[in-house]
Scaffold this motif. Structure first.
Motif, PDB file in Angstrom:
ATOM      1  N   THR A 224       0.841  -1.193   0.000  1.00  0.00           N
ATOM      2  CA  THR A 224       0.000   0.000   0.000  1.00  0.00           C
ATOM      3  C   THR A 224       0.882   1.251   0.000  1.00  0.00           C
ATOM      4  O   THR A 224       2.110   1.166   0.160  1.00  0.00           O
ATOM      5  CB  THR A 224      -0.918   0.015   1.221  1.00  0.00           C
ATOM      6  N   ALA A 225       0.252   2.424  -0.145  1.00  0.00           N
ATOM      7  CA  ALA A 225       0.999   3.686  -0.174  1.00  0.00           C
ATOM      8  C   ALA A 225       1.736   3.924   1.147  1.00  0.00           C
ATOM      9  O   ALA A 225       2.901   4.337   1.162  1.00  0.00           O
ATOM     10  CB  ALA A 225       0.047   4.836  -0.476  1.00  0.00           C
ATOM     11  N   SER A 226       1.044   3.629   2.269  1.00  0.00           N
ATOM     12  CA  SER A 226       1.683   3.832   3.581  1.00  0.00           C
ATOM     13  C   SER A 226       2.823   2.847   3.802  1.00  0.00           C
ATOM     14  O   SER A 226       3.877   3.203   4.349  1.00  0.00           O
ATOM     15  CB  SER A 226       0.648   3.699   4.697  1.00  0.00           C
ATOM     16  N   GLN A 227       2.649   1.604   3.371  1.00  0.00           N
ATOM     17  CA  GLN A 227       3.725   0.604   3.505  1.00  0.00           C
ATOM     18  C   GLN A 227       4.920   0.988   2.652  1.00  0.00           C
ATOM     19  O   GLN A 227       6.067   0.850   3.082  1.00  0.00           O
ATOM     20  CB  GLN A 227       3.201  -0.770   3.094  1.00  0.00           C
ATOM     21  N   THR A 228       4.670   1.475   1.443  1.00  0.00           N
ATOM     22  CA  THR A 228       5.755   1.920   0.575  1.00  0.00           C
ATOM     23  C   THR A 228       6.515   3.083   1.198  1.00  0.00           C
ATOM     24  O   THR A 228       7.753   3.141   1.143  1.00  0.00           O
ATOM     25  CB  THR A 228       5.198   2.344  -0.799  1.00  0.00           C
ATOM     26  N   PHE A 229       5.758   3.993   1.828  1.00  0.00           N
ATOM     27  CA  PHE A 229       6.394   5.159   2.446  1.00  0.00           C
ATOM     28  C   PHE A 229       7.287   4.751   3.619  1.00  0.00           C
ATOM     29  O   PHE A 229       8.442   5.178   3.704  1.00  0.00           O
ATOM     30  CB  PHE A 229       5.321   6.141   2.916  1.00  0.00           C
ATOM     31  N   PHE A 230       6.770   3.919   4.515  1.00  0.00           N
ATOM     32  CA  PHE A 230       7.509   3.581   5.741  1.00  0.00           C
ATOM     33  C   PHE A 230       8.591   2.519   5.522  1.00  0.00           C
ATOM     34  O   PHE A 230       9.596   2.508   6.243  1.00  0.00           O
ATOM     35  CB  PHE A 230       6.542   3.116   6.826  1.00  0.00           C
TER      36      PHE A 230
END
Length: 294
Positions: A196-202
């Motif tokens: 997901t976008a949040s997983q990619t970010f973190f």
């Protein structure tokens, strides 16, 4: 043979002017600072007796030093944290923009093009309790006038707000450069894995950006630690010393009361604190290990 000798000495000749300037304007003043910190040094006195460690003992017995250290720590932690999170958000937004990125980037960078004294004077006028624009908007919203710089509970937050306004763009531009330097391969792999976008970010962006984040935090921490110009223009250490940072008491003790020996001892203690912070940071984070863990 002469050409060989000339070529070997060439780099030293090129470096010589810079080394001479460094010696005159950095190394010698630092040595002189250490020297007078062990003296009872005053420009109005002919005798400058050696007093040993008495200036340093006086520093650690001075309640104003501990108060200033506490204020400095609060100021540094508050400003650097806010500048990092806001700067990270702005850098991500700008990185996602296509057209107009250069225009928005130029506008956001305007505050760091201004001298801290100008910024301090500008915010002092805007926060004036009689005709300041801050109180104009407060009254428009139905609030009473606020004494931003004369209220002991608001003076330090006002300084923090001013510093965040000026130096968040500095944090943003460093993080934006780091984002632009991240290759696209890790993002493509994360997308294939269904992240997901949040997983990619973190788990992708932050680890790959970690070295740049450390450098940005280090630079801003050191710079925030020695704030002086903005305080001078806005509060002059008041009210009742709630904005008296370490840099301010160095000026106050050394130049206002002409106790150069004590002011020099304060400067040395401040220098040791900054260098210790730097060494702990570099020991914790190996910035030069490119192949190591991010």
């Amino acid at each position: 043979m002469n050409k060989f000798k000339l070529s070997r000495s060439g780099p030293y000749l090129v470096m010589a002017p810079g080394m001479i300037l460094l010696l005159l304007f950095a190394i010698y003043p630092t040595i002189f600072l250490f020297k007078i910190s062990f003296q009872e040094y005053s420009p109005i006195s002919i005798e400058k007796p050696f007093v040993g460690l008495s200036n340093y003992i006086q520093v650690f017995q001075d309640q104003s030093f501990w108060n200033s250290l506490k204020i400095t720590i609060i100021f540094v932690l508050s400003t650097v944290s806010l500048e990092f999170f806001i700067g990270l958000f702005l850098s991500i937004v700008l990185h996602q923009l296509g057209k107009g990125q250069k225009i928005f980037q130029s506008l956001i960078l305007l505050p760091i093009a201004m001298a801290p004294t100008i910024v301090g004077l500008m915010f002092r006028f805007m926060m004036n309790d009689q005709y300041g624009v801050f109180n104009y908007f407060a009254e428009s919203l139905g609030f009473s006038r606020i004494s931003w710089l004369s209220d002991p509970q608001l003076a330090l937050p006002a300084l923090i707000l001013t510093d965040v306004w000026q130096w968040t763009p500095f944090m943003m531009i460093i993080l934006l450069a780091g984002l632009k330097g991240i290759p696209s391969d890790p993002y493509e792999a994360a997308k294939i894995d269904g992240a997901t976008a949040s997983q990619t970010f973190f788990y992708v962006t932050i680890p790959l950006l970690s070295k740049i984040i450390y450098i940005a935090l280090l630079l801003r921490t050191i710079d925030a630690f020695r704030i002086y110009d903005t305080i001078y223009m806005m509060t002059k250490g008041g009210p009742i010393n709630v904005t008296s940072t370490l840099s301010w008491i160095v000026y106050d003790k050394g130049f206002k009361f002409l106790d150069f020996g004590y002011g020099a001892a304060l400067s040395v203690v401040m220098l040791i604190l900054v260098v210790t912070l730097l060494m702990l940071f570099l020991r914790k984070v190996d910035l030069f290990n490119v192949e190591g863990k991010s």
